[in-house]
Design a protein around this motif. Structure first.
Motif, PDB file in Angstrom:
ATOM      1  N   ASN A 138       0.821  -1.215   0.000  1.00 54.57           N
ATOM      2  CA  ASN A 138       0.000   0.000   0.000  1.00 54.57           C
ATOM      3  C   ASN A 138       0.851   1.259   0.000  1.00 54.57           C
ATOM      4  O   ASN A 138       0.415   2.306  -0.491  1.00 54.57           O
ATOM      5  CB  ASN A 138      -0.947  -0.002   1.201  1.00 54.57           C
ATOM      6  N   GLY A 139       2.048   1.155   0.552  1.00 56.23           N
ATOM      7  CA  GLY A 139       2.939   2.309   0.592  1.00 56.23           C
ATOM      8  C   GLY A 139       3.729   2.514  -0.678  1.00 56.23           C
ATOM      9  O   GLY A 139       4.421   3.529  -0.826  1.00 56.23           O
ATOM     10  N   GLY A 140       3.655   1.574  -1.610  1.00 56.45           N
ATOM     11  CA  GLY A 140       4.395   1.696  -2.849  1.00 56.45           C
ATOM     12  C   GLY A 140       5.854   1.302  -2.750  1.00 56.45           C
ATOM     13  O   GLY A 140       6.616   1.459  -3.708  1.00 56.45           O
ATOM     14  N   ALA A 141       6.258   0.762  -1.605  1.00 55.22           N
ATOM     15  CA  ALA A 141       7.649   0.326  -1.444  1.00 55.22           C
ATOM     16  C   ALA A 141       7.907  -0.993  -2.149  1.00 55.22           C
ATOM     17  O   ALA A 141       9.055  -1.349  -2.406  1.00 55.22           O
ATOM     18  CB  ALA A 141       7.998   0.202   0.036  1.00 55.22           C
ATOM     19  N   THR A 189       6.069   5.392  -1.936  1.00 51.15           N
ATOM     20  CA  THR A 189       5.570   6.513  -2.733  1.00 51.15           C
ATOM     21  C   THR A 189       4.269   7.107  -2.203  1.00 51.15           C
ATOM     22  O   THR A 189       3.912   8.226  -2.573  1.00 51.15           O
ATOM     23  CB  THR A 189       5.336   6.071  -4.187  1.00 51.15           C
ATOM     24  N   ASP A 190       3.529   6.385  -1.369  1.00 51.13           N
ATOM     25  CA  ASP A 190       2.240   6.852  -0.873  1.00 51.13           C
ATOM     26  C   ASP A 190       2.448   7.663   0.406  1.00 51.13           C
ATOM     27  O   ASP A 190       2.810   7.114   1.452  1.00 51.13           O
ATOM     28  CB  ASP A 190       1.306   5.674  -0.610  1.00 51.13           C
ATOM     29  N   GLU A 191       2.209   8.966   0.326  1.00 51.90           N
ATOM     30  CA  GLU A 191       2.512   9.848   1.448  1.00 51.90           C
ATOM     31  C   GLU A 191       1.648   9.562   2.670  1.00 51.90           C
ATOM     32  O   GLU A 191       2.093   9.749   3.804  1.00 51.90           O
ATOM     33  CB  GLU A 191       2.351  11.309   1.027  1.00 51.90           C
ATOM     34  N   THR A 192       0.405   9.116   2.464  1.00 53.68           N
ATOM     35  CA  THR A 192      -0.456   8.804   3.600  1.00 53.68           C
ATOM     36  C   THR A 192       0.106   7.649   4.411  1.00 53.68           C
ATOM     37  O   THR A 192       0.144   7.689   5.647  1.00 53.68           O
ATOM     38  CB  THR A 192      -1.882   8.465   3.123  1.00 53.68           C
ATOM     39  N   VAL A 193       0.545   6.600   3.720  1.00 56.29           N
ATOM     40  CA  VAL A 193       1.131   5.450   4.406  1.00 56.29           C
ATOM     41  C   VAL A 193       2.477   5.822   5.010  1.00 56.29           C
ATOM     42  O   VAL A 193       2.791   5.428   6.137  1.00 56.29           O
ATOM     43  CB  VAL A 193       1.261   4.247   3.443  1.00 56.29           C
ATOM     44  N   ILE A 194       3.272   6.592   4.281  1.00 53.46           N
ATOM     45  CA  ILE A 194       4.575   7.018   4.811  1.00 53.46           C
ATOM     46  C   ILE A 194       4.395   7.790   6.111  1.00 53.46           C
ATOM     47  O   ILE A 194       5.102   7.555   7.101  1.00 53.46           O
ATOM     48  CB  ILE A 194       5.323   7.866   3.773  1.00 53.46           C
ATOM     49  N   THR A 195       3.457   8.702   6.123  1.00 56.27           N
ATOM     50  CA  THR A 195       3.197   9.494   7.334  1.00 56.27           C
ATOM     51  C   THR A 195       2.784   8.621   8.494  1.00 56.27           C
ATOM     52  O   THR A 195       3.237   8.800   9.640  1.00 56.27           O
ATOM     53  CB  THR A 195       2.108  10.551   7.055  1.00 56.27           C
ATOM     54  N   LYS A 196       1.914   7.644   8.225  1.00 55.81           N
ATOM     55  CA  LYS A 196       1.438   6.754   9.299  1.00 55.81           C
ATOM     56  C   LYS A 196       2.594   5.909   9.820  1.00 55.81           C
ATOM     57  O   LYS A 196       2.721   5.684  11.035  1.00 55.81           O
ATOM     58  CB  LYS A 196       0.319   5.872   8.790  1.00 55.81           C
ATOM     59  N   VAL A 197       3.474   5.430   8.938  1.00 58.18           N
ATOM     60  CA  VAL A 197       4.608   4.626   9.370  1.00 58.18           C
ATOM     61  C   VAL A 197       5.533   5.456  10.259  1.00 58.18           C
ATOM     62  O   VAL A 197       6.010   4.992  11.294  1.00 58.18           O
ATOM     63  CB  VAL A 197       5.354   4.061   8.148  1.00 58.18           C
ATOM     64  N   PHE A 253      12.311   0.888   3.170  1.00 60.54           N
ATOM     65  CA  PHE A 253      10.968   1.431   2.986  1.00 60.54           C
ATOM     66  C   PHE A 253      10.998   2.886   2.550  1.00 60.54           C
ATOM     67  O   PHE A 253      10.370   3.271   1.548  1.00 60.54           O
ATOM     68  CB  PHE A 253      10.159   1.284   4.273  1.00 60.54           C
ATOM     69  N   PHE A 254      11.713   3.716   3.274  1.00 63.97           N
ATOM     70  CA  PHE A 254      11.670   5.148   2.977  1.00 63.97           C
ATOM     71  C   PHE A 254      12.380   5.495   1.666  1.00 63.97           C
ATOM     72  O   PHE A 254      12.099   6.528   1.054  1.00 63.97           O
ATOM     73  CB  PHE A 254      12.249   5.950   4.140  1.00 63.97           C
ATOM     74  N   ALA A 255      13.261   4.626   1.203  1.00 59.26           N
ATOM     75  CA  ALA A 255      13.917   4.860  -0.085  1.00 59.26           C
ATOM     76  C   ALA A 255      13.004   4.515  -1.253  1.00 59.26           C
ATOM     77  O   ALA A 255      13.236   5.006  -2.376  1.00 59.26           O
ATOM     78  CB  ALA A 255      15.201   4.036  -0.173  1.00 59.26           C
TER      79      ALA A 255
END
Length: 212
Positions: free
Chosen positions: A61-64, A199-207, A194-196
């Motif tokens: 879901n995060g695009g990683a 692509t999904d900013e909503t999931v990145i923020t939650k992580v 993951f952070f490299a």
């Protein structure tokens, strides 16, 4: 394609062998493998098959990751855990025929393999043959030829059903035990990988919120 490899705790000793077989097959196809553990080192952050599901859902879901290869002793627990989340369609794959038909008929984005059952001599070969059939012939093309149209139609129907059945992943993560989720995201290389790639900013923020 970004392919993530995840092992749970009962099969961590096999992580290097699985990674080697996967890379041998898919890297010549142009895919990249990202190994999220757990690794063979006994000191690695432990992952249960339930946490495999959480981690796989975050990656997809995060695009990683575009695809997740995971499993457990039987593959059943990991398959059930992954399919508990939105954005994940996971098949239980025991052999190359399972791999080919899952890819062509069900067009999923994750597989759960039985890394303990029926795996002795030749396990690395079985994995190589399975990965060849899983990634070497495209996906969603249908099989056999006379079933292509209804299979592709049913896959679109399934996608619609799943879209209606699930809430957004960040909302689900909020309702899960925070330590369970944090443990799923505590692997030695999780943040680096993951952070490299996400692509999904909503999931990145939650992580970022979860791991502090």
């Amino acid at each position: 394609m970004k392919i993530a490899l995840i092992n749970e705790n009962s099969q961590n000793a096999k992580n290097p062998m699985i990674e080697a077989a996967l890379k041998k097959v898919v890297e010549p196809m142009g895919h990249t493998v990202f190994n999220y553990g757990m690794y063979a080192d006994e000191g690695s952050a432990p992952l249960t098959y339930v946490q495999n599901g959480i981690l796989a859902a975050v990656l997809l879901n995060g695009g990683a990751a575009d695809y997740v290869v995971t499993g457990c002793g039987t593959g059943e627990g990991a398959m059930l855990a992954l399919n508990s989340f939105p954005g994940v369609i996971c098949g239980h794959v025991e052999d190359p025929l399972d791999a080919y038909t899952f890819a062509q008929i069900n067009d999923g984005n994750a597989v759960a393999l039985p890394f303990a059952l029926k795996n002795g001599w030749g396990q690395e070969l079985q994995l190589e043959y399975t990965f060849e059939k899983l990634f070497g012939f495209g996906s969603g093309n249908g099989y056999p030829a006379d079933r292509v149209v209804p299979e592709q139609r049913n896959k679109k129907i399934l996608d619609g059903v799943r879209a209606a059945a699930f809430r957004p992943l960040p909302d689900i993560l909020d309702d899960l035990d925070r330590e369970l989720v944090r443990g799923a995201l505590s692997g030695e290389r999780f943040q680096e990988l993951f952070f490299a790639n996400a692509t999904d900013e909503t999931v990145i923020t939650k992580v970022r919120e979860i791991i502090g």
